[in-house]
Design a protein around this motif. Structure first.
Motif, mmCIF file in Angstrom:
data_model
loop_
_atom_site.group_PDB
_atom_site.id
_atom_site.type_symbol
_atom_site.label_atom_id
_atom_site.label_comp_id
_atom_site.label_asym_id
_atom_site.label_seq_id
_atom_site.Cartn_x
_atom_site.Cartn_y
_atom_site.Cartn_z
ATOM 1 N N GLY B 5 0.798 -1.212 0.000
ATOM 2 C CA GLY B 5 0.000 0.000 0.000
ATOM 3 C C GLY B 5 0.828 1.258 0.000
ATOM 4 O O GLY B 5 0.560 2.196 0.748
ATOM 5 N N TRP B 6 1.848 1.298 -0.852
ATOM 6 C CA TRP B 6 2.752 2.455 -0.940
ATOM 7 C C TRP B 6 2.008 3.793 -1.048
ATOM 8 O O TRP B 6 2.360 4.748 -0.345
ATOM 9 N N PRO B 7 0.977 3.898 -1.898
ATOM 10 C CA PRO B 7 0.294 5.198 -2.030
ATOM 11 C C PRO B 7 -0.388 5.658 -0.742
ATOM 12 O O PRO B 7 -0.709 6.831 -0.599
ATOM 13 N N LEU B 8 -0.593 4.753 0.205
ATOM 14 C CA LEU B 8 -1.310 5.110 1.426
ATOM 15 C C LEU B 8 -0.393 5.526 2.577
ATOM 16 O O LEU B 8 -0.860 5.963 3.625
ATOM 17 N N LEU B 9 0.920 5.396 2.394
ATOM 18 C CA LEU B 9 1.839 5.625 3.511
ATOM 19 C C LEU B 9 1.790 7.045 4.061
ATOM 20 O O LEU B 9 1.806 7.260 5.260
ATOM 21 N N GLY B 10 1.778 8.042 3.186
ATOM 22 C CA GLY B 10 1.734 9.426 3.655
ATOM 23 C C GLY B 10 3.108 10.066 3.762
ATOM 24 O O GLY B 10 4.126 9.368 3.816
ATOM 25 N N VAL B 42 0.987 13.771 -4.164
ATOM 26 C CA VAL B 42 -0.303 13.689 -4.857
ATOM 27 C C VAL B 42 -0.486 12.338 -5.535
ATOM 28 O O VAL B 42 -1.535 11.710 -5.421
ATOM 29 N N SER B 43 0.563 11.864 -6.230
ATOM 30 C CA SER B 43 0.442 10.619 -7.004
ATOM 31 C C SER B 43 1.242 9.465 -6.401
ATOM 32 O O SER B 43 1.189 8.353 -6.909
ATOM 33 N N ALA B 44 1.981 9.722 -5.329
ATOM 34 C CA ALA B 44 2.851 8.730 -4.673
ATOM 35 C C ALA B 44 3.949 8.225 -5.615
ATOM 36 O O ALA B 44 4.542 7.178 -5.377
ATOM 37 N N SER B 45 4.225 8.973 -6.690
ATOM 38 C CA SER B 45 5.269 8.567 -7.635
ATOM 39 C C SER B 45 6.658 8.825 -7.059
ATOM 40 O O SER B 45 6.886 9.822 -6.379
ATOM 41 N N LEU B 46 7.590 7.899 -7.349
ATOM 42 C CA LEU B 46 8.951 8.016 -6.831
ATOM 43 C C LEU B 46 9.881 8.558 -7.900
ATOM 44 O O LEU B 46 9.806 8.138 -9.059
ATOM 45 N N VAL B 47 10.764 9.466 -7.519
ATOM 46 C CA VAL B 47 11.792 9.963 -8.434
ATOM 47 C C VAL B 47 13.133 9.367 -8.018
ATOM 48 O O VAL B 47 13.622 9.642 -6.921
ATOM 49 N N LEU B 48 13.695 8.519 -8.899
ATOM 50 C CA LEU B 48 14.967 7.859 -8.623
ATOM 51 C C LEU B 48 16.044 8.442 -9.516
ATOM 52 O O LEU B 48 15.798 8.703 -10.696
ATOM 53 N N GLU B 53 28.722 9.013 -15.553
ATOM 54 C CA GLU B 53 30.020 9.681 -15.562
ATOM 55 C C GLU B 53 29.866 11.182 -15.865
ATOM 56 O O GLU B 53 28.845 11.612 -16.410
ATOM 57 N N GLU B 54 30.852 11.944 -15.510
ATOM 58 C CA GLU B 54 30.956 13.370 -15.833
ATOM 59 C C GLU B 54 29.747 14.187 -15.371
ATOM 60 O O GLU B 54 29.242 15.028 -16.116
ATOM 61 N N GLY B 55 29.288 13.898 -14.177
ATOM 62 C CA GLY B 55 28.218 14.707 -13.604
ATOM 63 C C GLY B 55 26.859 14.501 -14.247
ATOM 64 O O GLY B 55 25.901 15.198 -13.926
ATOM 65 N N ARG B 56 26.762 13.563 -15.177
ATOM 66 C CA ARG B 56 25.458 13.297 -15.786
ATOM 67 C C ARG B 56 24.682 12.310 -14.916
ATOM 68 O O ARG B 56 25.270 11.573 -14.136
ATOM 69 N N ALA B 57 23.360 12.333 -15.081
ATOM 70 C CA ALA B 57 22.537 11.421 -14.304
ATOM 71 C C ALA B 57 21.335 11.001 -15.124
ATOM 72 O O ALA B 57 20.936 11.681 -16.063
ATOM 73 N N SER B 58 20.783 9.848 -14.765
ATOM 74 C CA SER B 58 19.551 9.426 -15.402
ATOM 75 C C SER B 58 18.468 9.392 -14.331
ATOM 76 O O SER B 58 18.708 9.005 -13.187
ATOM 77 N N VAL B 59 17.288 9.874 -14.694
ATOM 78 C CA VAL B 59 16.196 9.988 -13.732
ATOM 79 C C VAL B 59 15.084 9.029 -14.133
ATOM 80 O O VAL B 59 14.709 8.959 -15.300
ATOM 81 N N GLN B 60 14.605 8.273 -13.171
ATOM 82 C CA GLN B 60 13.482 7.379 -13.413
ATOM 83 C C GLN B 60 12.348 7.772 -12.484
ATOM 84 O O GLN B 60 12.573 7.935 -11.282
ATOM 85 N N VAL B 61 11.175 7.942 -13.046
ATOM 86 C CA VAL B 61 10.003 8.222 -12.229
ATOM 87 C C VAL B 61 9.086 7.009 -12.304
ATOM 88 O O VAL B 61 8.708 6.568 -13.385
ATOM 89 N N VAL B 62 8.788 6.431 -11.146
ATOM 90 C CA VAL B 62 7.896 5.265 -11.092
ATOM 91 C C VAL B 62 6.553 5.742 -10.556
ATOM 92 O O VAL B 62 6.480 6.301 -9.463
ATOM 93 N N MET B 63 5.493 5.536 -11.348
ATOM 94 C CA MET B 63 4.174 6.030 -10.957
ATOM 95 C C MET B 63 3.669 5.298 -9.707
ATOM 96 O O MET B 63 3.745 4.068 -9.624
ATOM 97 N N GLY B 64 3.137 6.058 -8.767
ATOM 98 C CA GLY B 64 2.693 5.494 -7.499
ATOM 99 C C GLY B 64 1.694 4.354 -7.645
ATOM 100 O O GLY B 64 1.770 3.359 -6.921
ATOM 101 N N HIS B 65 0.789 4.475 -8.622
ATOM 102 C CA HIS B 65 -0.262 3.456 -8.771
ATOM 103 C C HIS B 65 0.304 2.111 -9.212
ATOM 104 O O HIS B 65 -0.360 1.088 -9.067
#
Lengths: 94, 98, 62
Positions: B5-10, B42-48, B53-65
Protein backbone atom coordinates in the motif's frame (compact mmCIF):
# COMPACT_ATOMS: atom_id res chain seq x y z
CA UNK A 1 -7.79 15.00 -2.72
CA UNK A 2 -5.18 13.75 -0.27
CA UNK A 3 -6.25 12.56 3.18
CA UNK A 4 -4.39 13.83 6.19
CA UNK A 5 -3.68 11.08 8.68
CA UNK A 6 -5.95 10.61 11.67
CA UNK A 7 -3.08 11.15 14.09
CA UNK A 8 -2.28 14.51 12.52
CA UNK A 9 -5.87 15.66 12.93
CA UNK A 10 -5.49 15.28 16.69
CA UNK A 11 -1.93 16.54 17.16
CA UNK A 12 -1.09 20.02 15.84
CA UNK A 13 2.66 19.43 16.06
CA UNK A 14 2.45 16.29 13.98
CA UNK A 15 0.14 18.05 11.54
CA UNK A 16 2.82 20.71 11.02
CA UNK A 17 5.50 18.08 10.50
CA UNK A 18 3.30 16.33 7.99
CA UNK A 19 2.55 19.58 6.15
CA UNK A 20 6.26 20.41 6.03
CA UNK A 21 7.19 16.95 4.73
CA UNK A 22 4.43 17.15 2.11
CA UNK A 23 5.62 20.59 0.93
CA UNK A 24 9.28 19.52 0.65
CA UNK A 25 8.32 16.38 -1.30
CA UNK A 26 5.84 18.17 -3.57
CA UNK A 27 8.15 21.10 -4.36
CA UNK A 28 10.93 18.72 -5.30
CA UNK A 29 8.56 16.72 -7.53
CA UNK A 30 7.21 19.84 -9.25
CA UNK A 31 10.79 20.96 -9.95
CA UNK A 32 11.49 17.55 -11.43
CA UNK A 33 8.47 17.85 -13.78
CA UNK A 34 9.48 21.39 -14.74
CA UNK A 35 13.04 20.27 -15.53
CA UNK A 36 11.62 17.77 -18.06
CA UNK A 37 10.37 20.51 -20.38
CA UNK A 38 11.57 19.77 -23.97
CA UNK A 39 13.49 16.67 -22.84
CA UNK A 40 13.37 13.30 -24.59
CA UNK A 41 11.50 10.92 -22.29
CA UNK A 42 11.08 7.13 -22.54
CA UNK A 43 7.77 5.86 -21.22
CA UNK A 44 7.21 2.30 -20.03
CA UNK A 45 3.50 1.62 -20.30
CA UNK A 46 1.24 -1.19 -19.21
CA UNK A 47 0.94 -4.11 -21.67
CA UNK A 48 4.69 -3.83 -22.29
CA UNK A 49 4.31 -0.82 -24.59
CA UNK A 50 7.39 1.45 -24.80
CA UNK A 51 7.19 4.98 -26.15
CA UNK A 52 9.56 7.87 -26.69
CA UNK A 53 8.44 11.48 -26.83
CA UNK A 54 9.47 15.07 -26.18
CA UNK A 55 7.98 16.12 -22.86
CA UNK A 56 5.75 19.19 -22.76
CA UNK A 57 3.89 19.52 -19.48
CA UNK A 58 1.99 17.63 -16.82
CA UNK A 59 -1.28 18.68 -15.24
CA UNK A 60 -0.98 19.28 -11.50
CA UNK A 61 -3.08 16.26 -10.56
CA UNK A 62 -0.60 14.02 -12.45
CA UNK A 63 -3.38 12.54 -14.58
CA UNK A 64 -2.10 13.54 -18.05
CA UNK A 65 1.22 14.29 -19.72
CA UNK A 66 1.25 16.52 -22.79
CA UNK A 67 3.99 15.42 -25.20
CA UNK A 68 5.18 16.03 -28.78
CA UNK A 69 6.64 13.70 -31.41
CA UNK A 70 5.33 10.58 -29.73
CA UNK A 71 6.90 7.49 -31.29
CA UNK A 72 4.19 4.84 -31.09
CA UNK A 73 4.40 1.26 -32.39
CA UNK A 74 2.33 2.40 -35.40
CA UNK A 75 4.06 5.67 -36.23
CA UNK A 76 4.74 9.17 -34.94
CA UNK A 77 1.96 11.28 -33.46
CA UNK A 78 2.90 14.96 -33.57
CA UNK A 79 0.96 16.06 -30.49
CA UNK A 80 -0.36 13.68 -27.85
CA UNK A 81 -1.73 13.26 -24.36
CA UNK A 82 -0.66 10.27 -22.31
CA UNK A 83 -2.82 9.04 -19.45
CA UNK A 84 -0.69 8.64 -16.35
CA UNK A 85 -2.73 5.55 -15.42
CA UNK A 86 -1.30 3.87 -18.54
CA UNK A 87 2.28 4.61 -17.43
CA UNK A 88 4.34 2.39 -15.14
CA UNK A 89 7.50 4.47 -15.26
CA UNK A 90 9.43 6.94 -17.37
CA UNK A 91 13.09 7.84 -17.78
CA UNK A 92 15.10 10.85 -18.91
CA UNK A 93 18.69 12.08 -18.71
CA UNK A 94 19.98 15.21 -17.02
CA UNK B 1 11.90 -4.04 3.73
CA UNK B 2 8.58 -4.87 2.05
CA UNK B 3 5.99 -2.14 1.72
CA UNK B 4 2.37 -2.80 0.90
CA UNK B 5 0.00 0.00 0.00
CA UNK B 6 2.75 2.46 -0.94
CA UNK B 7 0.29 5.20 -2.03
CA UNK B 8 -1.31 5.11 1.43
CA UNK B 9 1.84 5.62 3.51
CA UNK B 10 1.73 9.43 3.66
CA UNK B 11 4.39 12.19 3.72
CA UNK B 12 5.96 11.36 7.10
CA UNK B 13 6.65 7.80 5.94
CA UNK B 14 7.67 8.68 2.37
CA UNK B 15 10.20 11.28 3.48
CA UNK B 16 12.09 8.60 5.43
CA UNK B 17 12.99 6.96 2.10
CA UNK B 18 14.48 10.17 0.65
CA UNK B 19 18.29 10.05 0.16
CA UNK B 20 18.23 6.25 0.37
CA UNK B 21 19.16 3.92 -2.43
CA UNK B 22 16.03 1.88 -3.13
CA UNK B 23 14.86 -0.97 -5.30
CA UNK B 24 11.33 -0.51 -6.62
CA UNK B 25 9.24 -3.25 -8.18
CA UNK B 26 6.44 -1.96 -10.36
CA UNK B 27 3.82 -3.16 -12.83
CA UNK B 28 4.49 -6.90 -12.47
CA UNK B 29 7.86 -7.13 -14.20
CA UNK B 30 9.80 -3.89 -13.79
CA UNK B 31 12.59 -3.41 -11.29
CA UNK B 32 14.32 -0.06 -10.76
CA UNK B 33 17.26 0.91 -8.58
CA UNK B 34 18.34 4.43 -7.75
CA UNK B 35 18.75 7.15 -5.15
CA UNK B 36 15.34 8.43 -4.05
CA UNK B 37 15.09 12.17 -4.63
CA UNK B 38 11.45 12.61 -3.70
CA UNK B 39 7.97 11.09 -3.60
CA UNK B 40 5.08 13.09 -5.05
CA UNK B 41 2.49 13.40 -2.25
CA UNK B 42 -0.30 13.69 -4.86
CA UNK B 43 0.44 10.62 -7.00
CA UNK B 44 2.85 8.73 -4.67
CA UNK B 45 5.27 8.57 -7.64
CA UNK B 46 8.95 8.02 -6.83
CA UNK B 47 11.79 9.96 -8.43
CA UNK B 48 14.97 7.86 -8.62
CA UNK B 49 18.35 9.18 -9.73
CA UNK B 50 21.23 7.10 -11.08
CA UNK B 51 24.56 8.90 -11.42
CA UNK B 52 26.55 8.48 -14.62
CA UNK B 53 30.02 9.68 -15.56
CA UNK B 54 30.96 13.37 -15.83
CA UNK B 55 28.22 14.71 -13.60
CA UNK B 56 25.46 13.30 -15.79
CA UNK B 57 22.54 11.42 -14.30
CA UNK B 58 19.55 9.43 -15.40
CA UNK B 59 16.20 9.99 -13.73
CA UNK B 60 13.48 7.38 -13.41
CA UNK B 61 10.00 8.22 -12.23
CA UNK B 62 7.90 5.27 -11.09
CA UNK B 63 4.17 6.03 -10.96
CA UNK B 64 2.69 5.49 -7.50
CA UNK B 65 -0.26 3.46 -8.77
CA UNK B 66 2.11 0.88 -10.32
CA UNK B 67 4.36 0.37 -7.26
CA UNK B 68 4.41 -3.20 -5.97
CA UNK B 69 7.32 -3.09 -3.55
CA UNK B 70 9.93 -0.64 -2.24
CA UNK B 71 13.12 -1.92 -0.62
CA UNK B 72 15.80 0.23 1.00
CA UNK B 73 19.28 -0.89 -0.11
CA UNK B 74 21.50 1.68 1.59
CA UNK B 75 21.76 5.21 2.95
CA UNK B 76 23.49 7.93 1.00
CA UNK B 77 26.74 9.35 2.37
CA UNK B 78 27.12 13.13 2.63
CA UNK B 79 28.64 13.49 -0.84
CA UNK B 80 25.89 11.44 -2.54
CA UNK B 81 23.19 13.38 -0.68
CA UNK B 82 24.72 16.66 -1.83
CA UNK B 83 24.99 15.40 -5.40
CA UNK B 84 21.45 14.09 -5.32
CA UNK B 85 19.91 17.28 -4.01
CA UNK B 86 21.86 19.61 -6.29
CA UNK B 87 22.61 17.59 -9.42
CA UNK B 88 19.81 18.71 -11.71
CA UNK B 89 17.38 20.81 -9.75
CA UNK B 90 17.77 24.46 -8.84
CA UNK B 91 19.20 25.07 -5.38
CA UNK B 92 16.70 24.13 -2.69
CA UNK B 93 15.30 26.78 -0.42
CA UNK B 94 15.25 24.48 2.58
CA UNK B 95 16.87 21.25 3.72
CA UNK B 96 15.13 17.92 3.98
CA UNK B 97 16.01 17.18 7.55
CA UNK B 98 14.23 18.97 10.37
CA UNK C 1 -11.68 15.89 -20.52
CA UNK C 2 -8.08 16.81 -19.76
CA UNK C 3 -9.14 19.82 -17.74
CA UNK C 4 -8.03 19.48 -14.15
CA UNK C 5 -10.73 18.46 -11.70
CA UNK C 6 -10.88 21.50 -9.48
CA UNK C 7 -14.54 20.92 -8.68
CA UNK C 8 -17.78 22.25 -10.13
CA UNK C 9 -17.51 25.94 -11.10
CA UNK C 10 -20.50 26.96 -8.96
CA UNK C 11 -18.55 26.05 -5.81
CA UNK C 12 -16.05 28.87 -6.25
CA UNK C 13 -13.22 26.40 -6.78
CA UNK C 14 -10.44 28.90 -6.07
CA UNK C 15 -11.60 29.47 -2.54
CA UNK C 16 -12.31 25.84 -1.79
CA UNK C 17 -8.95 24.80 -3.23
CA UNK C 18 -7.19 27.46 -1.18
CA UNK C 19 -8.58 26.05 2.06
CA UNK C 20 -7.74 22.49 1.01
CA UNK C 21 -4.19 23.48 0.09
CA UNK C 22 -3.70 25.31 3.40
CA UNK C 23 -4.70 22.15 5.25
CA UNK C 24 -2.34 19.99 3.19
CA UNK C 25 0.70 22.26 2.97
CA UNK C 26 0.34 24.62 5.95
CA UNK C 27 2.48 27.75 5.75
CA UNK C 28 4.07 26.59 2.49
CA UNK C 29 0.68 26.51 0.73
CA UNK C 30 1.14 29.82 -1.16
CA UNK C 31 4.47 28.64 -2.62
CA UNK C 32 3.04 25.30 -3.75
CA UNK C 33 -0.10 26.98 -5.15
CA UNK C 34 2.09 29.40 -7.14
CA UNK C 35 4.18 26.59 -8.60
CA UNK C 36 1.12 24.48 -9.42
CA UNK C 37 -0.74 27.39 -11.00
CA UNK C 38 2.19 28.10 -13.32
CA UNK C 39 2.48 24.45 -14.27
CA UNK C 40 -1.25 24.02 -14.93
CA UNK C 41 -1.23 27.20 -17.02
CA UNK C 42 1.54 25.80 -19.22
CA UNK C 43 -0.34 22.53 -19.58
CA UNK C 44 -3.64 24.24 -20.46
CA UNK C 45 -1.95 26.64 -22.89
CA UNK C 46 -0.09 23.80 -24.66
CA UNK C 47 -3.33 21.81 -24.95
CA UNK C 48 -5.22 24.80 -26.38
CA UNK C 49 -2.41 25.52 -28.81
CA UNK C 50 -1.40 22.02 -29.93
CA UNK C 51 -4.73 20.20 -29.59
CA UNK C 52 -3.10 16.89 -28.56
CA UNK C 53 -5.12 13.66 -28.90
CA UNK C 54 -4.97 10.84 -26.38
CA UNK C 55 -2.64 7.98 -27.16
CA UNK C 56 -3.73 5.29 -27.08
CA UNK C 57 -7.32 6.27 -27.87
CA UNK C 58 -8.59 3.63 -25.43
CA UNK C 59 -6.83 3.43 -22.03
CA UNK C 60 -4.41 0.51 -21.67
CA UNK C 61 -5.34 0.13 -18.04
CA UNK C 62 -9.09 0.32 -17.41
Amino acid sequence: SIPTSAASEADPEQLQQEQHARSVLRESFLRCLLSMNSKKVQFHMHEKVKLEATFGASDIDVLNFQVSDLHTPIGVQKEALIRCQDVISFTFDV
Amino acid sequence: MMQCGWPLLGPLQWIRYVNRQVMVKAGNDEEHRGWLLTVDPVSASLVLVTFREEGRASVQVVMGHAVEEVQVLQEADEETTRRLQTSFLPARTCGLDP
Amino acid sequence: SWRSSLGPPCERPGERRGAEMKKLYGKDAPKIIAMETAMQLTFDRNCDLKKPKYWPVIPLKL
